[in-house]
Enzyme design. Structure first.
Site, PDB file in Angstrom:
ATOM      1  N   GLU A  87       0.826  -1.205   0.000  1.00  0.00           N
ATOM      2  CA  GLU A  87       0.000   0.000   0.000  1.00  0.00           C
ATOM      3  C   GLU A  87       0.864   1.260   0.000  1.00  0.00           C
ATOM      4  OE1 GLU A  87      -3.143  -0.321  -0.337  1.00  0.00           O
ATOM      5  OE2 GLU A  87      -3.581  -2.363   0.325  1.00  0.00           O
ATOM      6  N   CYS A 149      -6.749  -0.777   9.530  1.00  0.00           N
ATOM      7  CA  CYS A 149      -5.389  -0.831   8.981  1.00  0.00           C
ATOM      8  C   CYS A 149      -5.021   0.472   8.279  1.00  0.00           C
ATOM      9  CB  CYS A 149      -5.240  -2.003   8.023  1.00  0.00           C
ATOM     10  SG  CYS A 149      -6.477  -2.011   6.731  1.00  0.00           S
ATOM     11  N   HIS A 168      -0.709  -5.728   2.950  1.00  0.00           N
ATOM     12  CA  HIS A 168      -1.885  -6.566   3.126  1.00  0.00           C
ATOM     13  C   HIS A 168      -1.576  -7.987   2.658  1.00  0.00           C
ATOM     14  CE1 HIS A 168      -4.981  -3.166   3.525  1.00  0.00           C
ATOM     15  NE2 HIS A 168      -5.122  -3.967   4.565  1.00  0.00           N
TER      16      HIS A 168
END
Length: 221
Positions: A87, A149, A168
């Site tokens: 991410e 998260c 993730h």
């Protein structure tokens, strides 16, 4: 006891919803057994975070206050993922789903007055290429899902001036057991730290003396 001169903090999450055993924490525990490998000079610290906006936020703030890590890597689970996602950024708005205590952030906002987006100093697209070259299947993501998260990622990026990352992982399966996810995390961290060494924009956070060292894409978390 003073904090280590250089440390990396890695967090995983506890149980939530159908994830009575959260693959993110299982992977982080496997990583702790393996260590960082190519960077033995760095201390690896791992912590479990609850799927609780307020308590997880408090613990992330404490991590930066107490340890001043070179990098904080947060690991969550994406219940629909078939590959590991890296991410790039955390988002400040849009947090509408309740945590395990039924709490939702006021107005769906992470940090009142904060920028809409904070990006990691880690170039996740470049990192994907490096990691794939080592045989680990990963993919780039620019949207971490607006759950706990993403929420703590944004706060960690804020506290650490961009020196944080969110990964993730997939749910546990016969094809992707915790041992393989842990090994994948080790490769990802090694490549992040290599980028750290090569990039002038990727510098460790300053240490503060005298701190205490305590041992230690559905709806992703």
């Amino acid at each position: 006891m003073e904090p280590p001169s250089s440390c990396v903090v890695v967090t995983g999450f506890g149980p939530f919803r159908q994830h009575l055993v959260n693959s993110s924490w299982e992977a982080v525990k496997e990583l702790s057994k393996l260590g960082l490998g190519t960077h033995p000079q760095l201390k690896l610290l791992i912590f479990q975070l609850p799927v609780d906006y307020r308590e997880a936020a408090r613990r992330v703030a404490s991590i930066w206050e107490d340890f001043h890590p070179q990098l904080a890597v947060h690991v969550g689970v994406d219940s629909s993922a078939k590959v590991i996602f890296l991410e790039q950024c955390g988002k400040n708005r849009g947090y509408r789903d309740a945590d395990i205590r039924g709490f939702r952030p006021e107005a769906g906002v992470c940090l009142t007055g904060g920028p809409d987006v904070i990006a990691s100093v880690v170039n996740m697209k470049a990192l994907c290429k490096r990691v794939m070259a080592e045989g680990v299947e990963v993919a780039f993501s620019g949207d971490a899902g607006r759950y706990v998260c993403d929420y703590i990622y944004y706060l960690s990026l804020h506290h650490g001036n961009g020196h944080a990352a969110l990964v993730h992982v997939t749910p546990l399966s016969r094809g992707l057991p915790a041992s393989l996810l842990g090994k994948a995390l080790q490769v990802i961290l090694q490549k992040m730290l290599e980028e750290n060494e090569e990039s002038p924009s990727f510098k460790p956070s300053p240490q503060k003396s005298g701190s205490t060292l305590i041992a230690a894409k559905g709806n992703p978390l």
